[in-house]
Design a protein around this motif. Structure first.
Motif, PDB file in Angstrom:
ATOM      1  N   UNK A   1      39.151  85.956  45.505  1.00  0.00           N
ATOM      2  CA  UNK A   1      37.867  85.831  44.839  1.00  0.00           C
ATOM      3  C   UNK A   1      36.979  87.005  45.210  1.00  0.00           C
ATOM      4  N   UNK A   2      36.044  87.286  44.336  1.00  0.00           N
ATOM      5  CA  UNK A   2      35.139  88.390  44.607  1.00  0.00           C
ATOM      6  C   UNK A   2      34.387  88.159  45.896  1.00  0.00           C
ATOM      7  N   UNK A   3      34.178  89.237  46.657  1.00  0.00           N
ATOM      8  CA  UNK A   3      33.463  89.118  47.915  1.00  0.00           C
ATOM      9  C   UNK A   3      32.000  88.811  47.646  1.00  0.00           C
ATOM     10  N   UNK A   4      31.375  88.073  48.565  1.00  0.00           N
ATOM     11  CA  UNK A   4      29.973  87.725  48.395  1.00  0.00           C
ATOM     12  C   UNK A   4      29.085  88.947  48.388  1.00  0.00           C
ATOM     13  N   UNK A   5      29.436  89.928  49.142  1.00  0.00           N
ATOM     14  CA  UNK A   5      28.619  91.122  49.191  1.00  0.00           C
ATOM     15  C   UNK A   5      29.512  92.315  49.506  1.00  0.00           C
ATOM     16  N   UNK A   6      29.316  93.419  48.797  1.00  0.00           N
ATOM     17  CA  UNK A   6      30.112  94.600  48.986  1.00  0.00           C
ATOM     18  C   UNK A   6      29.193  95.800  49.179  1.00  0.00           C
ATOM     19  N   UNK A   7      29.679  96.814  49.871  1.00  0.00           N
ATOM     20  CA  UNK A   7      28.888  98.018  50.041  1.00  0.00           C
ATOM     21  C   UNK A   7      28.869  98.820  48.758  1.00  0.00           C
ATOM     22  N   UNK A   8      27.740  99.470  48.500  1.00  0.00           N
ATOM     23  CA  UNK A   8      27.662 100.391  47.369  1.00  0.00           C
ATOM     24  C   UNK A   8      28.624 101.550  47.598  1.00  0.00           C
ATOM     25  N   UNK A   9      28.997 102.219  46.529  1.00  0.00           N
ATOM     26  CA  UNK A   9      29.963 103.300  46.638  1.00  0.00           C
ATOM     27  C   UNK A   9      29.489 104.386  47.592  1.00  0.00           C
ATOM     28  N   UNK A  10      28.168 104.667  47.619  1.00  0.00           N
ATOM     29  CA  UNK A  10      27.652 105.704  48.505  1.00  0.00           C
ATOM     30  C   UNK A  10      27.225 105.150  49.856  1.00  0.00           C
ATOM     31  N   UNK A 310      32.842  81.467  51.109  1.00  0.00           N
ATOM     32  CA  UNK A 310      32.005  81.196  52.274  1.00  0.00           C
ATOM     33  C   UNK A 310      32.574  81.897  53.508  1.00  0.00           C
ATOM     34  N   UNK A 311      31.710  82.276  54.462  1.00  0.00           N
ATOM     35  CA  UNK A 311      32.169  82.975  55.664  1.00  0.00           C
ATOM     36  C   UNK A 311      32.695  82.018  56.717  1.00  0.00           C
ATOM     37  N   UNK A 312      33.225  82.605  57.785  1.00  0.00           N
ATOM     38  CA  UNK A 312      33.546  81.842  58.982  1.00  0.00           C
ATOM     39  C   UNK A 312      32.257  81.529  59.734  1.00  0.00           C
ATOM     40  N   UNK A 313      32.339  80.639  60.716  1.00  0.00           N
ATOM     41  CA  UNK A 313      31.138  80.187  61.419  1.00  0.00           C
ATOM     42  C   UNK A 313      30.418  81.325  62.140  1.00  0.00           C
ATOM     43  N   UNK A 315      29.998  84.194  60.972  1.00  0.00           N
ATOM     44  CA  UNK A 315      29.451  85.087  59.961  1.00  0.00           C
ATOM     45  C   UNK A 315      30.436  86.093  59.411  1.00  0.00           C
ATOM     46  N   UNK A 316      31.631  86.179  59.979  1.00  0.00           N
ATOM     47  CA  UNK A 316      32.630  87.114  59.472  1.00  0.00           C
ATOM     48  C   UNK A 316      33.171  86.639  58.129  1.00  0.00           C
ATOM     49  N   UNK A 317      33.710  87.571  57.378  1.00  0.00           N
ATOM     50  CA  UNK A 317      34.182  87.265  56.030  1.00  0.00           C
ATOM     51  C   UNK A 317      35.357  86.296  56.060  1.00  0.00           C
ATOM     52  N   UNK A 318      35.298  85.292  55.192  1.00  0.00           N
ATOM     53  CA  UNK A 318      36.368  84.314  55.124  1.00  0.00           C
ATOM     54  C   UNK A 318      37.498  84.763  54.223  1.00  0.00           C
ATOM     55  N   UNK A 319      38.548  83.972  54.200  1.00  0.00           N
ATOM     56  CA  UNK A 319      39.710  84.244  53.343  1.00  0.00           C
ATOM     57  C   UNK A 319      39.439  83.734  51.944  1.00  0.00           C
ATOM     58  N   UNK A 320      39.904  84.480  50.933  1.00  0.00           N
ATOM     59  CA  UNK A 320      39.676  84.070  49.557  1.00  0.00           C
ATOM     60  C   UNK A 320      40.987  83.878  48.801  1.00  0.00           C
ATOM     61  N   UNK A 321      41.899  83.111  49.357  1.00  0.00           N
ATOM     62  CA  UNK A 321      43.139  82.788  48.663  1.00  0.00           C
ATOM     63  C   UNK A 321      42.853  81.814  47.521  1.00  0.00           C
ATOM     64  N   UNK A 322      43.738  81.770  46.535  1.00  0.00           N
ATOM     65  CA  UNK A 322      43.546  80.888  45.401  1.00  0.00           C
ATOM     66  C   UNK A 322      43.934  79.454  45.700  1.00  0.00           C
ATOM     67  N   UNK A 323      43.539  78.556  44.791  1.00  0.00           N
ATOM     68  CA  UNK A 323      43.885  77.144  44.910  1.00  0.00           C
ATOM     69  C   UNK A 323      45.136  76.849  44.091  1.00  0.00           C
ATOM     70  N   UNK A 324      45.899  75.852  44.551  1.00  0.00           N
ATOM     71  CA  UNK A 324      47.097  75.390  43.846  1.00  0.00           C
ATOM     72  C   UNK A 324      46.999  73.883  43.635  1.00  0.00           C
ATOM     73  N   UNK A 325      47.631  73.401  42.589  1.00  0.00           N
ATOM     74  CA  UNK A 325      47.622  71.977  42.285  1.00  0.00           C
ATOM     75  C   UNK A 325      48.550  71.243  43.247  1.00  0.00           C
ATOM     76  N   UNK A 326      47.974  70.306  44.016  1.00  0.00           N
ATOM     77  CA  UNK A 326      48.687  69.578  45.058  1.00  0.00           C
ATOM     78  C   UNK A 326      48.430  68.083  44.887  1.00  0.00           C
ATOM     79  N   UNK A 327      49.442  67.260  45.168  1.00  0.00           N
ATOM     80  CA  UNK A 327      49.268  65.797  45.132  1.00  0.00           C
ATOM     81  C   UNK A 327      49.111  65.257  46.545  1.00  0.00           C
TER      82      UNK A 327
END
Length: 470
Positions: A1-10, A310-313, A315-327
């Motif tokens: 998923x897109x990061x919550x905040x990214x640095x500008x190119x410069x 959402x970040x880790x507790x 404040x570091x960046x969390x993982x953004x893996x996708x969701x899968x259909x699970x029963x």
């Protein structure tokens, strides 16, 4: 998923991706007659409402996508024609900021980012879902009471005061009783409490039950599950913590060491009878459906290995893996409180929907927004169709930079067999920077849309929508 905040190119300043591209707000309120390509079936008569965040002013502080002002996008279909109307939900936050000409409230009401002039005031945004129940159109979010809207003009009528406190953005409509079953979390005067409410609104729109209980910890409980006889409350380790906020940390953060729990309760029983089942840490924004089979409860959910966005507790960046259909399977007669987990599909997806005439009951057909190539991204490039009995899955992939919203099923008639009808979804056309409302044959989404209603500008990415028949 897109990061919550990214640095500008410069490297000069941070860029929040949820304020750019098709996440960026559209601040005009418009009325359009829409051009049609293909055919909008004449049997598809009614209104499709879609809710989503749309900040009216440049946000204060660290803006989160979930915190924007609610805007309703209404598509009104009749005789093969389509009209579009969009309006902001006039919450207290919207009205107060509109009068001031600037943003005053921090995301999630964060006191460190809120102007002192509005400290303690209602900060509801009504930006997540919109449902039709008991003759009322209700804009919902999980921090406040439902907000009623006029179903034709989209004019805001205000809170439905019977609910008394915050409620879920994801109530469940019982197809057999007509009841709306719901919950609320972090109940009370202070934020991030462990208190959860369980509630029932009868078919006439009267709140007939609201009971409180304590969860294992304060969790963002975005959605829950309801079967014919049971309610299930997922308490998963995306935690809220006021002390953390006051120290400058994130309001909500991933804490897997808290464990993962699901409370199971008979709908006709006391909240004191909740039985807590456990599983490995994971997160679920949205389930597909749940039902009973003897002493077993099955729940099909879109499961993430870690809460995205959402970040880790710390404040570091969390993982953004996708969701899968699970029963998930719960054995009510067994001695173990462990949840059995069975993966149903291997395609990344979100926004699972089904034929809601089977809500809480055994079902077969489901649809979801999917990523066939951009794992972990909230910009979905396909609409997937799944048969949960056979495991067969197919999909319609969008071209280029186009992106699909939540697919909503509409039955051909009240008596039509399960899955016989249409699927409707918004599609952002990246190359043209505008949006279509797409209509698919629900039994064959792979064939592509049978009809398109063209909006002359874009509809920003949002969350949930629902259909109200004529």
């Amino acid at each position: 998923m897109a990061k919550l905040q990214e640095d500008a190119m410069d490297g000069s300043q941070p860029i929040n991706p949820y304020l750019s591209g098709n996440f960026a707000p559209v601040r005009s309120e418009d009325d359009f007659e829409l051009k049609i390509t293909g055919e909008i079936p004449k049997g598809l008569a009614g209104a499709y409402y879609r809710n989503g965040p749309n900040p009216q002013f440049e946000p204060r502080g660290q803006y989160h996508w979930f915190g924007g002002d609610g805007m309703i996008h209404g598509f009104f279909l009749e005789d093969g024609k389509a009209r579009y109307r969009n309006r902001y939900v006039r919450t207290n936050k919207y009205v107060t900021e509109h009068a001031a000409g600037q943003a005053l409230f921090g995301t999630f009401g964060n006191p460190l980012e809120t102007d002192p002039s509005v400290m303690g005031q209602d900060s509801g945004v009504a930006n997540t879902n919109i449902v039709w129940h008991a003759g009322k159109l209700l804009a919902l979010e999980e921090g406040h009471m439902p907000t009623e809207l006029d179903p034709l003009t989209l004019e805001t009528r205000g809170y439905v005061q019977d609910y008394r406190d915050r409620t879920t953005a994801h109530p469940k409509l019982d197809p057999e009783t007509g009841e709306m079953v719901w919950f609320g979390y972090s109940i009370g005067q202070m934020p991030f409490t462990r208190t959860v409410s369980y509630g029932v609104t009868d078919a006439a729109g009267k709140v007939v039950r609201r009971d409180d209980f304590e969860a294992p910890y304060s969790s963002m409980i975005h959605d829950f599950l309801v079967t014919r006889n049971h309610a299930l409350f997922p308490v998963l380790p995306l935690t809220g913590d006021l002390e953390r906020v006051m120290k400058g940390g994130p309001a909500y953060a991933w804490e897997p060491e808290k464990g993962a729990f699901v409370g199971v309760m008979r709908r006709d029983a006391s909240v004191d009878t909740i039985r807590w089942f456990q599983t490995e840490p994971n997160y679920v924004f949205h389930p597909m459906n749940a039902w009973e089979e003897g002493d077993l409860i099955h729940a099909d959910v879109m499961e993430y290995p870690q809460a995205p966005l959402f970040p880790n507790a710390d404040g570091s960046r969390g993982q953004n893996a996708g969701a899968r259909l699970v029963r998930w399977t719960f054995d009510l007669a067994g001695d173990s409180n462990a949840i059995k987990r069975t993966r149903l599909d291997d395609l990344d997806g979100e926004f699972p929907r089904f034929d809601e005439r089977h809500a809480g009951l055994a079902y077969r057909h489901g649809w979801f927004a999917a990523n066939t190539s951009r794992s972990g991204d909230v910009r979905f490039n396909a609409i997937a169709q799944v048969d949960v009995k056979t495991g067969k899955r197919s999909q319609y992939e969008l071209p280029g930079s186009d992106a699909a919203g939540e697919p909503v099923f509409v039955p051909r008639s009240a008596a039509a067999p399960e899955g016989d009808g249409w699927v409707i979804a918004t599609i952002y056309r990246g190359a043209e920077d505008r949006t279509d409302l797409a209509v698919f044959d629900a039994a064959d989404v792979t064939a592509g849309p049978i009809g398109l209603a063209h909006v002359p500008r874009r509809v920003p990415f949002g969350f949930h929508g629902n259909w109200r028949g004529a």
